[in-house]
Design a protein around this motif. Sequence first.
Motif, PDB file in Angstrom:
ATOM      1  N   GLN A   1       0.831  -1.208   0.000  1.00  0.00           N
ATOM      2  CA  GLN A   1       0.000   0.000   0.000  1.00  0.00           C
ATOM      3  C   GLN A   1       0.867   1.262   0.000  1.00  0.00           C
ATOM      4  O   GLN A   1       0.538   2.246  -0.652  1.00  0.00           O
ATOM      5  N   ASN A   2       1.970   1.219   0.742  1.00  0.00           N
ATOM      6  CA  ASN A   2       2.897   2.353   0.781  1.00  0.00           C
ATOM      7  C   ASN A   2       4.175   1.952   0.052  1.00  0.00           C
ATOM      8  O   ASN A   2       5.047   1.306   0.639  1.00  0.00           O
ATOM      9  N   PRO A   3       4.286   2.318  -1.224  1.00  0.00           N
ATOM     10  CA  PRO A   3       5.442   1.889  -2.020  1.00  0.00           C
ATOM     11  C   PRO A   3       6.764   2.350  -1.422  1.00  0.00           C
ATOM     12  O   PRO A   3       6.932   3.520  -1.094  1.00  0.00           O
ATOM     13  N   VAL A   4       7.674   1.418  -1.252  1.00  0.00           N
ATOM     14  CA  VAL A   4       8.994   1.744  -0.707  1.00  0.00           C
ATOM     15  C   VAL A   4       9.839   2.391  -1.804  1.00  0.00           C
ATOM     16  O   VAL A   4       9.782   1.978  -2.964  1.00  0.00           O
ATOM     17  N   PRO A   5      10.600   3.437  -1.477  1.00  0.00           N
ATOM     18  CA  PRO A   5      11.504   4.037  -2.466  1.00  0.00           C
ATOM     19  C   PRO A   5      12.549   3.018  -2.933  1.00  0.00           C
ATOM     20  O   PRO A   5      13.109   2.277  -2.114  1.00  0.00           O
ATOM     21  N   VAL A   6      12.800   2.983  -4.240  1.00  0.00           N
ATOM     22  CA  VAL A   6      13.726   2.000  -4.809  1.00  0.00           C
ATOM     23  C   VAL A   6      14.732   2.703  -5.721  1.00  0.00           C
ATOM     24  O   VAL A   6      14.348   3.502  -6.585  1.00  0.00           O
ATOM     25  N   ILE A   7      16.008   2.403  -5.507  1.00  0.00           N
ATOM     26  CA  ILE A   7      17.059   2.801  -6.445  1.00  0.00           C
ATOM     27  C   ILE A   7      17.494   1.547  -7.189  1.00  0.00           C
ATOM     28  O   ILE A   7      17.905   0.558  -6.569  1.00  0.00           O
ATOM     29  N   VAL A   8      17.377   1.577  -8.487  1.00  0.00           N
ATOM     30  CA  VAL A   8      17.726   0.424  -9.315  1.00  0.00           C
ATOM     31  C   VAL A   8      19.201   0.460  -9.670  1.00  0.00           C
ATOM     32  O   VAL A   8      19.736   1.518 -10.023  1.00  0.00           O
ATOM     33  N   CYS A   9      19.867  -0.698  -9.559  1.00  0.00           N
ATOM     34  CA  CYS A   9      21.265  -0.837  -9.966  1.00  0.00           C
ATOM     35  C   CYS A   9      21.319  -1.759 -11.180  1.00  0.00           C
ATOM     36  O   CYS A   9      20.837  -2.892 -11.111  1.00  0.00           O
ATOM     37  N   THR A  10      21.880  -1.270 -12.264  1.00  0.00           N
ATOM     38  CA  THR A  10      21.917  -2.071 -13.486  1.00  0.00           C
ATOM     39  C   THR A  10      23.167  -1.774 -14.312  1.00  0.00           C
ATOM     40  O   THR A  10      23.693  -0.665 -14.273  1.00  0.00           O
ATOM     41  N   SER A  11      23.626  -2.796 -15.003  1.00  0.00           N
ATOM     42  CA  SER A  11      24.753  -2.622 -15.932  1.00  0.00           C
ATOM     43  C   SER A  11      24.254  -2.424 -17.357  1.00  0.00           C
ATOM     44  O   SER A  11      25.049  -2.247 -18.276  1.00  0.00           O
ATOM     45  N   MET A  12      22.918  -2.461 -17.536  1.00  0.00           N
ATOM     46  CA  MET A  12      22.331  -2.333 -18.867  1.00  0.00           C
ATOM     47  C   MET A  12      21.943  -0.878 -19.132  1.00  0.00           C
ATOM     48  O   MET A  12      20.994  -0.362 -18.539  1.00  0.00           O
ATOM     49  N   ASN A  13      22.689  -0.246 -19.995  1.00  0.00           N
ATOM     50  CA  ASN A  13      22.405   1.150 -20.352  1.00  0.00           C
ATOM     51  C   ASN A  13      21.376   1.163 -21.481  1.00  0.00           C
ATOM     52  O   ASN A  13      21.670   1.515 -22.623  1.00  0.00           O
ATOM     53  N   ASP A  14      20.162   0.766 -21.126  1.00  0.00           N
ATOM     54  CA  ASP A  14      19.081   0.586 -22.097  1.00  0.00           C
ATOM     55  C   ASP A  14      18.009   1.642 -21.843  1.00  0.00           C
ATOM     56  O   ASP A  14      17.342   1.633 -20.804  1.00  0.00           O
ATOM     57  N   THR A  15      17.816   2.535 -22.797  1.00  0.00           N
ATOM     58  CA  THR A  15      16.863   3.642 -22.627  1.00  0.00           C
ATOM     59  C   THR A  15      15.451   3.135 -22.410  1.00  0.00           C
ATOM     60  O   THR A  15      14.717   3.640 -21.553  1.00  0.00           O
ATOM     61  N   SER A  16      15.047   2.123 -23.178  1.00  0.00           N
ATOM     62  CA  SER A  16      13.683   1.598 -23.051  1.00  0.00           C
ATOM     63  C   SER A  16      13.458   0.981 -21.670  1.00  0.00           C
ATOM     64  O   SER A  16      12.375   1.109 -21.081  1.00  0.00           O
ATOM     65  N   LEU A  17      14.499   0.315 -21.128  1.00  0.00           N
ATOM     66  CA  LEU A  17      14.391  -0.251 -19.776  1.00  0.00           C
ATOM     67  C   LEU A  17      14.209   0.853 -18.751  1.00  0.00           C
ATOM     68  O   LEU A  17      13.353   0.753 -17.860  1.00  0.00           O
ATOM     69  N   LEU A  18      14.994   1.914 -18.869  1.00  0.00           N
ATOM     70  CA  LEU A  18      14.902   3.023 -17.914  1.00  0.00           C
ATOM     71  C   LEU A  18      13.545   3.713 -17.991  1.00  0.00           C
ATOM     72  O   LEU A  18      13.001   4.155 -16.973  1.00  0.00           O
ATOM     73  N   VAL A  19      12.983   3.794 -19.193  1.00  0.00           N
ATOM     74  CA  VAL A  19      11.644   4.371 -19.350  1.00  0.00           C
ATOM     75  C   VAL A  19      10.612   3.500 -18.637  1.00  0.00           C
ATOM     76  O   VAL A  19       9.727   4.003 -17.928  1.00  0.00           O
ATOM     77  N   ASP A  20      10.722   2.171 -18.816  1.00  0.00           N
ATOM     78  CA  ASP A  20       9.802   1.239 -18.141  1.00  0.00           C
ATOM     79  C   ASP A  20       9.933   1.343 -16.625  1.00  0.00           C
ATOM     80  O   ASP A  20       8.932   1.305 -15.894  1.00  0.00           O
ATOM     81  N   LEU A  21      11.172   1.472 -16.148  1.00  0.00           N
ATOM     82  CA  LEU A  21      11.402   1.577 -14.706  1.00  0.00           C
ATOM     83  C   LEU A  21      10.842   2.884 -14.146  1.00  0.00           C
ATOM     84  O   LEU A  21      10.324   2.923 -13.030  1.00  0.00           O
ATOM     85  N   ALA A  22      10.944   3.947 -14.932  1.00  0.00           N
ATOM     86  CA  ALA A  22      10.399   5.242 -14.505  1.00  0.00           C
ATOM     87  C   ALA A  22       8.886   5.141 -14.307  1.00  0.00           C
ATOM     88  O   ALA A  22       8.322   5.762 -13.397  1.00  0.00           O
ATOM     89  N   LYS A  23       8.229   4.350 -15.151  1.00  0.00           N
ATOM     90  CA  LYS A  23       6.773   4.154 -15.020  1.00  0.00           C
ATOM     91  C   LYS A  23       6.431   3.440 -13.728  1.00  0.00           C
ATOM     92  O   LYS A  23       5.319   3.572 -13.207  1.00  0.00           O
ATOM     93  N   LEU A  24       7.392   2.670 -13.218  1.00  0.00           N
ATOM     94  CA  LEU A  24       7.187   1.969 -11.951  1.00  0.00           C
ATOM     95  C   LEU A  24       7.607   2.822 -10.753  1.00  0.00           C
ATOM     96  O   LEU A  24       7.705   2.333  -9.642  1.00  0.00           O
ATOM     97  N   LYS A  25       7.874   4.094 -11.034  1.00  0.00           N
ATOM     98  CA  LYS A  25       8.140   5.092  -9.994  1.00  0.00           C
ATOM     99  C   LYS A  25       9.356   4.761  -9.137  1.00  0.00           C
ATOM    100  O   LYS A  25       9.287   4.801  -7.898  1.00  0.00           O
TER     101      LYS A  25
END
Length: 199
Positions: free
Chosen positions: A150-174
């Motif tokens: 119910q209360n979304p926890v803040p998340v910092i994603v760590c990735t080695s994939m410099n993929d713009t489409s992935l980052l856009v999808d992750l941004a949608k997940l706040k």
Amino acid sequence: LRKKNKRKNRKNTNLSLDSLVRHKFSSGNIVSAFFLHLWELVLLKSEYCNSSRLSECVNRFPSPFYCIIIMPDIPMFSGKRVVIIDDSATTRLHLRKIVESLGATVTESEDPIEGLASINEKSPDLVTLDMQMPYMDGKTMLHYLRLKRQNPVPVIVCTSMNDTSLLVDLAKLKISDFLLKPFDTNVARKKIAEALSRS
């Protein structure tokens, strides 16, 4: 000469605190470079602390060295909890050192299943989440966290994939932010501190 000095002093009073310190130690010699480095440490330590306290220190003790000496060594995020979820022991250790340097407590998990249990148990103020892990990838886990809590926890994603489409999808997940591996320690510290200051 007095008028010239008076105009110079009037000009300096219009500068910001940071500009005044940099102006004072701008000669370029080794001693000035040393003090400027110490000033960077002051800024890093005080960025999320009481800025009026820092101003008071600098007004009383013009040298940034003295600012470090008299500023109380109080952790910036004491009481904050961070869960690190990553299958790389090296990355977990790197992130642990950064988080602990900010005063927060750390719980490590090497896979998403263990990570979910840690999140439910600890109710953390921040999660750092690797994207490529066994059993469940980070994106799937992030979907789960956003749907089930119910209360979304803040998340910092760590990735080695410099993929713009992935980052856009992750941004949608706040997500709060992302770190591109291998990440710079100072960049990671700043992003983690900013996320904790908002949590």
